[in-house]
Design an enzyme around this catalytic site. Sequence first.
Site, PDB file in Angstrom:
ATOM      1  N   GLU A 177      31.043   0.272  -1.476  1.00  0.00           N
ATOM      2  CA  GLU A 177      30.864   1.573  -2.111  1.00  0.00           C
ATOM      3  C   GLU A 177      32.123   2.075  -2.821  1.00  0.00           C
ATOM      4  O   GLU A 177      32.051   2.585  -3.936  1.00  0.00           O
ATOM      5  CB  GLU A 177      30.436   2.606  -1.065  1.00  0.00           C
ATOM      6  N   SER A 178      33.271   1.976  -2.160  1.00  0.00           N
ATOM      7  CA  SER A 178      34.464   2.657  -2.669  1.00  0.00           C
ATOM      8  C   SER A 178      35.751   1.869  -2.525  1.00  0.00           C
ATOM      9  O   SER A 178      36.816   2.372  -2.893  1.00  0.00           O
ATOM     10  CB  SER A 178      34.637   3.988  -1.923  1.00  0.00           C
TER      11      SER A 178
END
Length: 472
Positions: free
Chosen positions: A130-131
């Site tokens: 995700e990040s």
Amino acid sequence: MEGSVLMLWRYAAILLITLLTGCASTGDWSSDVPTRQDPRASNAKRVNLKNQSVSDLYAPSSNLWIRIRDGFEMEPMNTPLEIEQVRWLSARPDYVHRSMARSSRYLFYIVQEVNARKMPTEIALLPFVESAFVTHAKSSAKAMGLWQFMPATGKDFQLTQNVFRDERRDVLQSTDAALDYLQRLHKQFGSWDLALAAYNWGAGNVSKAQKRNLAAGLPTDYLSLKMPNETRNYVPKLMAYRQIVLDPKAYGIVLPDLENHPYFVAVDVGSDIDVALVIKLSEIPEDEFHSLNPSFNKPVILSNANQQILLPFGHAEVFQENLKKYTKPLSSWTAVQVTKTESVEQAAKTLGVDADTLRAVNGIPKSMRIRAGSTVLVPKTSQRPGDISVALAENGSLSLDKSAPKNCAKGAKCAVAKSGKGTSKGNSSGNNAATQHKSASTGLAKSAKNVSSNASSSTPKTSASKGASKIQ
């Protein structure tokens, strides 16, 4: 003989520590301190500085990667997409190492939460996808934080987004919400592959894809559904990280050493306190503080917002000791609600503060007016001495209008731009949480273009790009 005596003394010391602390025997780092108002009690080890000592905490030590591997439950797909993702990562050891190094602050807590919910530990690796474990990561679709929550999805899971804080970036609250969301999706779809697809693409879209396959007499599993490329690659990306963690040497990757104990302690806020003072009293670098506490939008942390300060395990005790000796005011800021729409200069005059200070601390661009009802941060004075109220702490928002053009004649009807949200960007609603969740990384290949070989793992940078965050 001498060695045997030494070993006996060691065992006796370990037994004594166990009896004194009470937590070493179980290794359970779930919180035994009740939270105040928030029903979503975080399970980070918490310390109430009024009646507890940080030095009483004892940390069991072993390898966290082993614990993660032992909890793997998902079956590898062994598809060309998964193999491609593994090759992509193994060809970029510097990128992997930076994200692994960043994860060292958060992984113990996430693994602890995943274990407590009896979820497969592959889920703890999802922020890599995700990040890349950048807490302030923001996608072009306005998804934020480690778990990349969209504004509406965050609201659906009670993540506060106001002028003072954005809990989509909060390590504890966003993790709690993300795992709630994934458990809900797993219950709905019956498999982790489909739950993950729904987390990325939206539950409504996955349901529609399944209905189309059913109508066509086709299977409804993850690999059989027609979906966007981002979602098609989503689970293979996670499985690629699984493979790296399972056997890093096979791919030329060196995992950082991670001990199986908390990196941080969550300290309750008893009174409003300036961010700068916390950094000073805890004796940590500024960027380390913001890596652990990325949700704070303002230079003051509010006691009436049920907030905690996350501090590195060793520095929490330093903070506690220094706080006891500190005799000056803890906070230099308070908040007020503006009663009428006016320029920054007019509002500053009304409030008796410096206009440049008012503009800077509230992030108000030039040529913008503050709308009536907005909450602004101002310096404390003898007339405004108290902590920020619960009402403002929970509901504070900043709305701005464009100022009328200077050449607009008095009394004339001049066009003024529609109002926009200022620093409380999370107050606008987006798509329904059940139908969309946007990831920061839309593809490993696309992210590769944004990786800087000179980036420091301690100070990651992100900026919005077309469909992806630039994560270094």
